[in-house]
Design a protein around this motif. Structure first.
Motif, short mmCIF file in Angstrom:
data_model
loop_
_atom_site.label_atom_id
_atom_site.label_comp_id
_atom_site.label_asym_id
_atom_site.label_seq_id
_atom_site.Cartn_x
_atom_site.Cartn_y
_atom_site.Cartn_z
N PHE A 1 0.84 -1.20 0.01
CA PHE A 1 0.16 -0.08 -0.12
C PHE A 1 0.99 1.16 0.07
N LEU A 2 2.02 1.40 0.69
CA LEU A 2 2.83 2.36 0.90
C LEU A 2 3.58 2.61 -0.49
N ALA A 3 3.83 1.20 -1.35
CA ALA A 3 4.57 1.57 -2.63
C ALA A 3 3.74 2.20 -3.23
N TRP A 4 2.28 1.84 -3.45
CA TRP A 4 1.45 2.47 -4.50
C TRP A 4 1.20 3.87 -4.17
N GLY A 5 1.33 4.36 -2.84
CA GLY A 5 1.12 5.60 -2.54
C GLY A 5 2.23 6.53 -2.77
N ILE A 6 3.45 5.69 -2.74
CA ILE A 6 4.86 6.49 -3.22
C ILE A 6 4.63 6.77 -4.73
N ARG A 7 4.52 5.60 -5.52
CA ARG A 7 4.31 5.85 -6.97
C ARG A 7 3.07 6.99 -7.62
N VAL A 8 2.23 7.15 -6.87
CA VAL A 8 1.06 8.43 -6.97
C VAL A 8 1.84 9.45 -6.66
N CYS A 9 2.65 9.92 -5.49
CA CYS A 9 3.31 10.83 -5.16
C CYS A 9 4.34 11.40 -6.28
N TYR A 10 4.76 10.17 -6.85
CA TYR A 10 5.83 10.52 -7.81
C TYR A 10 5.28 10.92 -9.08
N ASN A 11 4.08 10.39 -9.49
CA ASN A 11 3.28 10.92 -10.44
C ASN A 11 3.05 12.44 -10.47
N VAL A 12 2.67 13.03 -9.28
CA VAL A 12 2.29 14.34 -9.12
C VAL A 12 3.28 15.24 -8.75
N ARG A 13 4.71 14.79 -8.83
CA ARG A 13 5.71 15.75 -8.46
C ARG A 13 5.74 17.01 -8.74
N ASN A 14 5.36 17.29 -10.33
CA ASN A 14 5.42 18.47 -10.82
C ASN A 14 4.01 19.26 -10.84
N ALA A 15 3.23 18.67 -10.48
CA ALA A 15 1.65 19.15 -10.59
C ALA A 15 1.80 20.42 -9.34
N GLU A 16 1.03 21.35 -9.96
CA GLU A 16 0.82 22.77 -9.15
C GLU A 16 -0.53 22.62 -8.72
N SER A 17 -0.64 23.08 -7.29
CA SER A 17 -1.89 23.31 -6.49
C SER A 17 -1.73 24.42 -5.84
N LEU A 18 -3.07 24.91 -5.53
CA LEU A 18 -3.20 26.06 -4.58
C LEU A 18 -2.73 25.66 -3.23
N TYR A 19 -1.88 26.37 -2.52
CA TYR A 19 -1.27 26.47 -1.36
C TYR A 19 -0.10 25.29 -1.20
N ASN A 20 0.04 24.65 -2.48
CA ASN A 20 1.17 23.77 -2.51
C ASN A 20 1.02 22.48 -1.63
N GLU A 21 -0.48 22.26 -1.59
CA GLU A 21 -0.88 21.13 -0.71
C GLU A 21 -0.46 19.56 -1.24
N ALA A 22 -0.38 19.57 -2.70
CA ALA A 22 -0.19 18.20 -3.37
C ALA A 22 1.22 17.98 -2.85
N ARG A 23 2.14 18.80 -2.91
CA ARG A 23 3.65 18.63 -2.68
C ARG A 23 3.66 18.25 -1.28
N LEU A 24 2.74 18.87 -0.27
CA LEU A 24 3.06 18.79 1.34
C LEU A 24 2.59 17.25 1.52
N ILE A 25 1.45 17.03 1.06
CA ILE A 25 1.08 15.68 1.36
C ILE A 25 1.87 14.49 0.89
N SER A 26 2.59 14.88 -0.17
CA SER A 26 3.64 13.74 -0.87
C SER A 26 4.81 13.52 0.11
N TYR A 27 5.26 14.69 0.68
CA TYR A 27 6.20 14.72 1.63
C TYR A 27 5.73 14.02 2.99
N ALA A 28 4.48 14.09 3.26
CA ALA A 28 4.00 13.40 4.38
C ALA A 28 4.08 11.79 4.21
N ILE A 29 3.58 11.59 2.97
CA ILE A 29 3.55 10.08 2.51
C ILE A 29 5.17 9.67 2.56
#
Length: 717
Positions: A531-559
């Motif tokens: 499950f963690l491996a799948w989450g890491i892969r999803v976070c890697y896919n959105v590494r260049n995505a821009e979001s308001l308040y930079n939330e996508a990147r912060l959640i990726s860091y948390a995972i």
């Protein structure tokens, strides 16, 4: 005849009741006294100089009975021989007496000697005697002996255990009454001689067994069986038959017997008469010691499990224990209490040799401090949920799906509670709470964060102009089955194979309890790693995505942080601190919880709280908008809250952005067409408005939707 039968039945019934009363403990103190007296006699015989002892006495009789059923075959032969002699007569068949007496020895190995006495009924003197005895070496034919006490015309010696003469003035009839409890119709029951034991209840013997006694002439312990021989068809006594049975091979086992264990060569009356301290020691019989003689103290007192002694390595010789017990009773000596009693080991010790501890020490102030901090974190998490609910309409919370933020905080609070589950000395209930709080909290927290990141991934990867819409309700429909699978797994685990504890040993050799790890844990760990491996892969896919308040990147860091911390803690437990004590393991659990849970809360909620405290919670993220992120783009991918009424301010902002894009594109196309259709205005080769540059600009990968990407106006060239 009827009166005699009634009297005899009444006497037998009375005797049976008395015997049962004694055996049942009604006269326990007397019986115990007899046992102790007999043990002392056995000890005296064993340690005494037999020359001095036998010069004074020829016999040493005990006061405790043996189980005569062991010699039933001998008794039956004696009764049969006595019946034969009664029918044929005793005094006129000397050859027959010798044959019978000799045959009783030859036919049974345990019989040492046998004798047949013919007695004058009027004087009590011996008319004739046939006495045969086995050779001392037990080799060869028995020999006929002559004894001074068996002289013809003399009474039998009163010292013989198998015969008693009360007085010279009492006739043979009364003497035999005294010996054998024989009676006639005109007299009351006779008094049994103290040299003879009671027959077993409800068993009719022709004669009587003696108490066991030591014979100096034979150097053996013996019991004798004597049978009266009355004349045929008349009252009185013409003689009696007596034989001696060797009982030296029997063992004086003073230890308790094992229940339902058949012991044929032990004297049961002495069972349980040892002097070991029953609470702290147990009696171990030494069966290979002095097989041919009776000995008191033929055992060891060994410390029980959980006890130790500073003396003799916890193994005490029974002879010394018996002596110490005698001194304790006579003089009040404390050696039996101080030396021969074992001391209790430290708590939790199954075996020990000294008072050293066996259980690991729990430093409760240290553990209470960590638990208090964890409980404060739980309270702060709940306060954060209430705070977020109060400011749920602010854009900084609204664009991040407040329902998923709340679920994330609830999962974090559950993971904090693991510190309360593992706080006490672990038992079955603590382990159940540990498994549920750890795995369920991880599943709820991680799934909520992953669903938000997965939605960003789907929105970011779409290549068409059509906007993907995934509502919170749709994501919850994906999240519920994942949590339901975890609940079913944990429930099945708890019911079918309830988590329990096991004892492990730390580096200092001290034992403590921790929750047992089995294939249920390993299977769940493998699932969580995938499950963690799948989450890491999803976070890697959105590494260049821009979001308001930079939330996508912060959640990726948390995972990423959750994965790294759990892998590091597993390495610490397995390789660095495999045998750490309970406090170290509790500290590692606290560090893991804080690094994973508290860091997640800090990354996901910290920037939002800071913006709210600065008064910027209802303002757009200008940096994100300057990078091309519109006000409608958020972590939801569909706007702020689709289920609510339209926000006019939001719509106005979006219309302004679309108009600006359209105006820029029109101006750009106007300049290009003017240059291409006017031969007087030729664009500079390689310039910004050249055809080649325009084509490359239109098909540039930086423009996500072709010319829909805003560009600089011409006046900024």
């Amino acid at each position: 005849m009827g009166k005699k039968d009634l009297s005899w039945k009444s006497y037998t019934l009375t005797t049976t009741i008395l015997i049962n009363f004694v055996l049942g403990g009604g006269n326990a103190h007397v019986r115990k006294k007899d046992i102790e007296s007999s043990l002392q006699d056995i000890h005296d015989v064993a340690i005494a100089s037999l020359g001095d002892f036998c010069n004074k006495k020829q016999f040493k009789s005990l006061t405790v009975p043996l189980d005569t059923l062991k010699f039933e075959s001998v008794r039956q032969k004696a009764d049969l021989a006595a019946t034969l002699l009664q029918d044929l007569g005793v005094a006129h068949h000397n050859g027959l007496q010798d044959a019978i007496s000799k045959n009783l020895i030859v036919t049974d190995k345990s019989v040492l000697s046998s004798r047949i006495l013919a007695i004058n009924a009027s004087t009590g003197s011996i008319v004739n005697c046939a006495w045969w005895q086995k050779q001392i070496s037990d080799i060869g034919e028995p020999k006929k002996i002559s004894d001074t006490g068996m002289e013809i015309g003399q009474r039998p010696n009163s010292e013989y255990p198998w015969y008693v003469i009360v007085s010279q003035n009492i006739g043979v009839w009364y003497i035999i009454r005294y010996i054998f409890r024989y009676e006639d119709a005109d007299s009351s029951p006779g008094v049994r001689s103290p040299k003879f034991i009671e027959s077993p209840p409800n068993v009719a013997y022709k004669g009587w067994w003696t108490f066991p006694y030591y014979s100096c002439s034979n150097r053996k312990w013996i019991v004798s069986y004597s049978v009266p021989i009355p004349p045929p068809g008349r009252r009185g006594l013409k003689g009696f038959l007596s034989l001696d049975v060797d009982v030296s091979y029997l063992e004086v086992n003073q230890c308790e017997t094992i229940r339902n264990q058949q012991v044929n060569n032990e004297i049961s009356i002495f069972h349980g008469s040892h002097k070991c301290h029953n609470f702290s020691t147990k009696c171990i019989y030494r069966s290979n010691l002095n097989q041919e003689t009776w000995t008191r103290g033929k055992y060891h007192c060994v410390c029980r499990s959980g006890f130790y002694s500073e003396y003799h390595q916890g193994i005490f010789n029974g002879t010394l224990v018996e002596i110490a017990w005698s001194e304790y009773l006579k003089t009040g000596s404390k050696s039996w209490e101080l030396i021969f009693q074992c001391k209790k080991c430290a708590p939790g010790c199954l075996f020990c040799q000294d008072p050293s501890p066996c259980l690991a020490t729990y430093h409760w102030p240290f553990r209470i401090t960590l638990l208090t901090f964890s409980i404060i974190c739980v309270i702060c998490t709940i306060i954060l949920i209430l705070y977020m609910y109060k400011h749920r309409k602010l854009k900084v919370f609204k664009v991040a799906s407040p329902i998923f933020l709340s679920i994330t905080l609830l999962g974090c609070a559950t993971m904090y509670l693991e510190m309360a589950a593992i706080f006490p000395i672990l038992d079955q209930y603590s382990c159940i709470a540990t498994k549920w709080s750890r795995h369920l909290g991880f599943c709820v927290t991680y799934t909520a964060l992953l669903m938000k990141t997965w939605r960003v991934s789907l929105t970011y990867r779409v290549k068409s102009a059509h906007k993907v819409k995934l509502t919170d309700k749709q994501l919850l429909q994906w999240m519920v089955p994942i949590i339901l699978v975890m609940l079913i797994y944990l429930g099945t685990w708890t019911v079918s194979d309830t988590p329990n504890t096991e004892e492990i040993v730390d580096n200092a050799g001290l034992r403590f309890k921790q929750c047992l790890y089995n294939w249920w844990d390993h299977s769940l760990a493998i699932g969580e790693v995938l499950f963690l491996a799948w989450g890491i892969r999803v976070c890697y896919n959105v590494r260049n995505a821009e979001s308001l308040y930079n939330e996508a990147r912060l959640i990726s860091y948390a995972i990423y942080n959750i994965a790294i911390v759990n892998i590091m803690m597993i390495a610490f437990h397995l390789f660095i601190f495999p045998r750490a004590g309970p406090d170290i393991k509790y500290l590692l659990g606290f560090i893991r919880t804080q690094l994973s849970t508290s860091t997640t809360i800090a990354l996901v909620f910290g920037p939002k709280i800071i913006r709210v405290l600065r008064g910027q919670g209802d303002q757009w993220d200008n940096r994100a908008r300057s990078r091309g992120v519109t006000a409608s783009f958020s972590l939801n991918g569909i706007g702020l809250v689709p289920e609510e009424a339209p926000d006019l301010f939001q719509e106005n902002e979006e219309l302004k952005e679309e108009i600006q894009k359209l105006a820029a594109q029109i101006e750009f196309m106007k300049i290009i067409h003017m240059e291409s259709n006017n031969r007087h205005v030729k664009p500079k080769s390689g310039g910004y408005f050249s055809i080649q540059n325009t084509t490359s600009l239109i098909h540039s990968p930086l423009t996500k939707t072709g010319l829909n990407q805003p560009t600089k106006p011409p006046d900024e060239m």
